[in-house]
Write a protein that holds these residues in place. Structure first.
Motif, PDB file in Angstrom:
ATOM      1  N   VAL A  66       0.800  -1.231   0.000  1.00 37.35           N
ATOM      2  CA  VAL A  66       0.000   0.000   0.000  1.00 37.35           C
ATOM      3  C   VAL A  66       0.830   1.278   0.000  1.00 37.35           C
ATOM      4  O   VAL A  66       0.287   2.355  -0.244  1.00 37.35           O
ATOM      5  N   ASP A  67       2.124   1.214   0.268  1.00 35.49           N
ATOM      6  CA  ASP A  67       2.873   2.453   0.442  1.00 35.49           C
ATOM      7  C   ASP A  67       4.283   2.345  -0.133  1.00 35.49           C
ATOM      8  O   ASP A  67       4.759   1.256  -0.482  1.00 35.49           O
ATOM      9  N   HIS A  68       4.925   3.490  -0.200  1.00 31.26           N
ATOM     10  CA  HIS A  68       6.285   3.615  -0.746  1.00 31.26           C
ATOM     11  C   HIS A  68       6.968   4.726   0.041  1.00 31.26           C
ATOM     12  O   HIS A  68       6.488   5.857   0.056  1.00 31.26           O
TER      13      HIS A  68
ATOM     14  N   GLU B 272      17.201  10.707  -9.916  1.00 36.48           N
ATOM     15  CA  GLU B 272      15.790  10.481 -10.240  1.00 36.48           C
ATOM     16  C   GLU B 272      14.882  10.872  -9.077  1.00 36.48           C
ATOM     17  O   GLU B 272      13.682  11.086  -9.263  1.00 36.48           O
ATOM     18  N   VAL B 273      15.449  10.953  -7.873  1.00 35.14           N
ATOM     19  CA  VAL B 273      14.651  11.308  -6.698  1.00 35.14           C
ATOM     20  C   VAL B 273      14.029  12.691  -6.862  1.00 35.14           C
ATOM     21  O   VAL B 273      12.898  12.939  -6.426  1.00 35.14           O
ATOM     22  N   TYR B 274      14.755  13.598  -7.525  1.00 37.31           N
ATOM     23  CA  TYR B 274      14.302  14.977  -7.696  1.00 37.31           C
ATOM     24  C   TYR B 274      12.963  15.048  -8.439  1.00 37.31           C
ATOM     25  O   TYR B 274      12.167  15.961  -8.225  1.00 37.31           O
ATOM     26  N   TYR B 275      12.709  14.066  -9.308  1.00 36.63           N
ATOM     27  CA  TYR B 275      11.490  14.097 -10.128  1.00 36.63           C
ATOM     28  C   TYR B 275      10.410  13.124  -9.644  1.00 36.63           C
ATOM     29  O   TYR B 275       9.322  13.094 -10.211  1.00 36.63           O
ATOM     30  N   ASP B 276      10.711  12.339  -8.624  1.00 30.05           N
ATOM     31  CA  ASP B 276       9.774  11.312  -8.162  1.00 30.05           C
ATOM     32  C   ASP B 276       8.888  11.870  -7.057  1.00 30.05           C
ATOM     33  O   ASP B 276       9.370  12.261  -5.995  1.00 30.05           O
ATOM     34  N   THR B 277       7.598  11.878  -7.306  1.00 34.15           N
ATOM     35  CA  THR B 277       6.644  12.391  -6.311  1.00 34.15           C
ATOM     36  C   THR B 277       5.756  11.283  -5.745  1.00 34.15           C
ATOM     37  O   THR B 277       4.733  11.556  -5.130  1.00 34.15           O
ATOM     38  N   THR B 278       6.151  10.020  -5.960  1.00 34.67           N
ATOM     39  CA  THR B 278       5.326   8.897  -5.498  1.00 34.67           C
ATOM     40  C   THR B 278       5.709   8.428  -4.100  1.00 34.67           C
ATOM     41  O   THR B 278       5.033   7.578  -3.537  1.00 34.67           O
ATOM     42  N   VAL B 279       6.794   8.972  -3.546  1.00 38.25           N
ATOM     43  CA  VAL B 279       7.290   8.519  -2.245  1.00 38.25           C
ATOM     44  C   VAL B 279       6.606   9.299  -1.126  1.00 38.25           C
ATOM     45  O   VAL B 279       6.560  10.537  -1.151  1.00 38.25           O
ATOM     46  N   SER B 280       6.087   8.593  -0.147  1.00 40.40           N
ATOM     47  CA  SER B 280       5.394   9.234   0.974  1.00 40.40           C
ATOM     48  C   SER B 280       6.383   9.918   1.915  1.00 40.40           C
ATOM     49  O   SER B 280       7.494   9.432   2.115  1.00 40.40           O
ATOM     50  N   PHE B 281       5.958  11.024   2.475  1.00 41.36           N
ATOM     51  CA  PHE B 281       6.750  11.765   3.465  1.00 41.36           C
ATOM     52  C   PHE B 281       8.159  12.077   2.950  1.00 41.36           C
ATOM     53  O   PHE B 281       9.135  12.012   3.701  1.00 41.36           O
ATOM     54  N   ASP B 282       8.249  12.405   1.672  1.00 40.77           N
ATOM     55  CA  ASP B 282       9.556  12.679   1.056  1.00 40.77           C
ATOM     56  C   ASP B 282       9.824  14.182   1.110  1.00 40.77           C
ATOM     57  O   ASP B 282       9.166  14.970   0.427  1.00 40.77           O
ATOM     58  N   MET B 283      10.802  14.561   1.933  1.00 45.07           N
ATOM     59  CA  MET B 283      11.125  15.971   2.099  1.00 45.07           C
ATOM     60  C   MET B 283      12.313  16.407   1.241  1.00 45.07           C
ATOM     61  O   MET B 283      12.862  17.491   1.433  1.00 45.07           O
ATOM     62  N   ALA B 284      12.724  15.563   0.306  1.00 44.22           N
ATOM     63  CA  ALA B 284      13.812  15.921  -0.592  1.00 44.22           C
ATOM     64  C   ALA B 284      13.336  16.997  -1.575  1.00 44.22           C
ATOM     65  O   ALA B 284      12.136  17.101  -1.867  1.00 44.22           O
ATOM     66  N   PRO B 285      14.252  17.835  -2.080  1.00 40.59           N
ATOM     67  CA  PRO B 285      13.864  18.843  -3.087  1.00 40.59           C
ATOM     68  C   PRO B 285      13.220  18.164  -4.292  1.00 40.59           C
ATOM     69  O   PRO B 285      13.612  17.051  -4.678  1.00 40.59           O
ATOM     70  N   LYS B 286      12.231  18.826  -4.884  1.00 41.40           N
ATOM     71  CA  LYS B 286      11.493  18.236  -5.993  1.00 41.40           C
ATOM     72  C   LYS B 286      11.453  19.166  -7.200  1.00 41.40           C
ATOM     73  O   LYS B 286      11.412  20.391  -7.060  1.00 41.40           O
TER      74      LYS B 286
END
Length: 338
Positions: free
Chosen positions: A64-66, A262-276
């Motif tokens: 259910v989560d990522h 790729e983290v910069y463009y990934d918005t599917t991760v929950s509670f992700d406080m990395a720059p987007k």
């Protein structure tokens, strides 16, 4: 010859002031906008791509989560979970604000600065470039690591290594304020990097060890050359599932290694406080930049074409007076380039 070309160019500008003025202003604005947009596109497209090797962020998935934040004991398990891992590190997903003080020229100065505890492997994973001190400072939890910007802010052009910095809101077992020695100064990472330019220190022994509920850390790894990220992630999943954890900690999750750029463009991760960022926005900006240049080029051609009848009359007159064809062509090219 060049002086003559320039004189003729000025004569043309005086004769056709409006057309030349619109051409110059239009092209100048277009190129300025083009360069500014390309600077932003370059910033976005180069985010987290300046490291000496490919860095991966460890992430987890279930039905259910990522997510990508873990407790320190979980990261300890993951970093030893695959022989493909060359180096690994962890750092908090948010920075702590510390009230620090130091002595400079006999005067006590105080600052509020960001601070992060890290693993020693941070040095190899992200390729720090030291301007003062040695690599050994990353292995000593009593030494501080300062970015060059903060070192200059604290000590100006003086050497920062060996200077003492007191953490005013931290105390030891005896109630004394904690004081640390600066062990190294590193060159600031660029703005389009997710590595924070803050005060850092190796995590102290026992700091959050065994605290499975304190899930506040990111985990990053590099792999040995030729290693398969998917196989390394599978081995980490197996190691985590077989490790003895508290009963309330779920082991039914799959780990993945995502390239850090790729983290910069990934918005599917929950509670992700990395720059987007957004790839669609970057593509749109690039399209706008090309469109602006295209419109400017069309306007330039239109203005040049509108002057053709008058220019032909001028050119024919000069040909009758003996001007060589090559010289006339060179002048037209010079005017267009100017």
């Amino acid at each position: 010859m060049k002086v003559m070309f320039f004189r003729n160019f000025l004569t043309t500008v005086r004769r056709f002031k409006l057309a030349c003025g619109l051409n110059i202003v239009g092209l100048s604005v277009a190129f300025a906008a083009f360069i500014l947009i390309l600077m932003q596109v370059s910033y976005e497209s180069g985010f987290d791509k300046g490291y000496p090797q490919q860095v991966y962020r460890v992430e987890a998935k279930d039905s259910v989560d990522h997510w990508a934040i873990f407790a320190r004991p979980a990261i300890d398990v993951l970093l030893s979970g695959s022989p493909a891992i060359a180096q690994g590190t962890m750092r908090p997903c948010y920075l702590d604000e510390q009230y620090v003080s130091l002595e400079r020229n006999g005067t006590k100065e105080a600052y509020i600065e960001s601070y992060a505890p890290i693993y020693p492997g941070d040095f190899e994973v992200f390729g720090y470039e030291l301007t003062e001190g040695t690599r050994e400072a990353f292995d000593d939890h009593t030494k501080l690591l300062l970015p060059q910007s903060i070192a200059r802010k604290f000590f100006g052009n003086e050497s920062a290594v060996g200077r003492l910095i007191t953490f005013e809101n931290q105390t030891d077992e005896e109630g004394r304020k904690k004081t640390f020695e600066v062990g190294a100064v590193y060159r600031d990472f660029p703005a389009n990097s997710s590595v924070p330019n803050c005060i850092k220190r190796k995590m102290a022994p026992g700091e959050n060890e065994g605290q499975w509920g304190n899930q506040n850390y990111w985990c990053f790894v590099t792999l040995w050359p030729g290693s398969d990220p998917e196989e390394a992630a599978r081995q980490m999943t197996q190691a985590y599932a077989s490790f003895g954890k508290p009963d309330w900690v779920s082991g039914e999750q799959t780990f993945v290694l995502q390239p850090i750029d790729e983290v910069y463009y990934d918005t599917t991760v929950s509670f992700d406080m990395a720059p987007k960022g957004n790839r669609t926005t970057m593509t749109l900006l690039l399209s706008i930049a090309l469109l602006v240049i295209g419109i400017a080029a069309v306007n330039f051609v239109n203005f040049a074409t509108s002057l053709t009848p008058l220019r032909i009359k001028n050119i024919n007159t000069r040909k009758v007076l003996g001007s060589p064809v090559g010289t006339l062509r060179a002048e037209l090219i010079f005017e267009s380039a100017g």
